[in-house]
Design a protein around this motif. Structure first.
Motif, PDB file in Angstrom:
ATOM      1  N   ASP A  52       4.053 -11.236 -39.778  1.00  0.00           N
ATOM      2  CA  ASP A  52       5.154 -11.450 -40.727  1.00  0.00           C
ATOM      3  C   ASP A  52       4.702 -11.554 -42.184  1.00  0.00           C
ATOM      4  N   ASN A  56       5.920  -8.935 -45.099  1.00  0.00           N
ATOM      5  CA  ASN A  56       6.618  -9.434 -46.296  1.00  0.00           C
ATOM      6  C   ASN A  56       5.891  -9.027 -47.568  1.00  0.00           C
ATOM      7  N   GLU A  57       4.561  -9.047 -47.541  1.00  0.00           N
ATOM      8  CA  GLU A  57       3.791  -8.624 -48.708  1.00  0.00           C
ATOM      9  C   GLU A  57       3.948  -7.121 -48.920  1.00  0.00           C
ATOM     10  N   HIS A  59       6.597  -5.299 -48.180  1.00  0.00           N
ATOM     11  CA  HIS A  59       7.924  -5.036 -48.746  1.00  0.00           C
ATOM     12  C   HIS A  59       8.020  -5.518 -50.194  1.00  0.00           C
TER      13      HIS A  59
END
Length: 61
Positions: A52, A56-57, A59
Motif C-alpha cells: 500500500d 500510494n507513493e 500515485h
C-alpha cells in the motif's frame, strides 16, 4: 566430402541469420494496438501492508 560440409555450414549460417531478422514492434505499433488503462496491478509475495505505501507513493508522482 569437404565441399558438402562447407555448403551445409554456409546454408546453416544463412538460415540462422535469416531467422534472427524478425520484425520488432515499434512504440507506435504498441501504442496503437494496446489500450492504456489507469489501473496499476502489483504482483508481489509481500503482504498488503508493504504494498500500500508503495502504491500510494506511485500515485503521488
Amino acid at each position: 566430402m569437404k565441399k558438402a560440409v562447407s555448403i551445409l555450414m554456409a546454408s546453416l549460417i544463412i538460415i540462422s541469420l535469416t531467422a534472427c531478422g524478425a520484425k520488432k514492434e515499434t512504440a507506435k505499433d504498441v501504442a496503437t494496438t494496446k489500450k492504456v488503462s489507469d489501473k496499476l496491478i502489483v504482483y508481489s509475495p509481500h503482504r498488503i501492508e508493504f504494498i500500500d505505501p508503495v502504491v500510494n507513493e506511485f500515485h503521488g508522482i
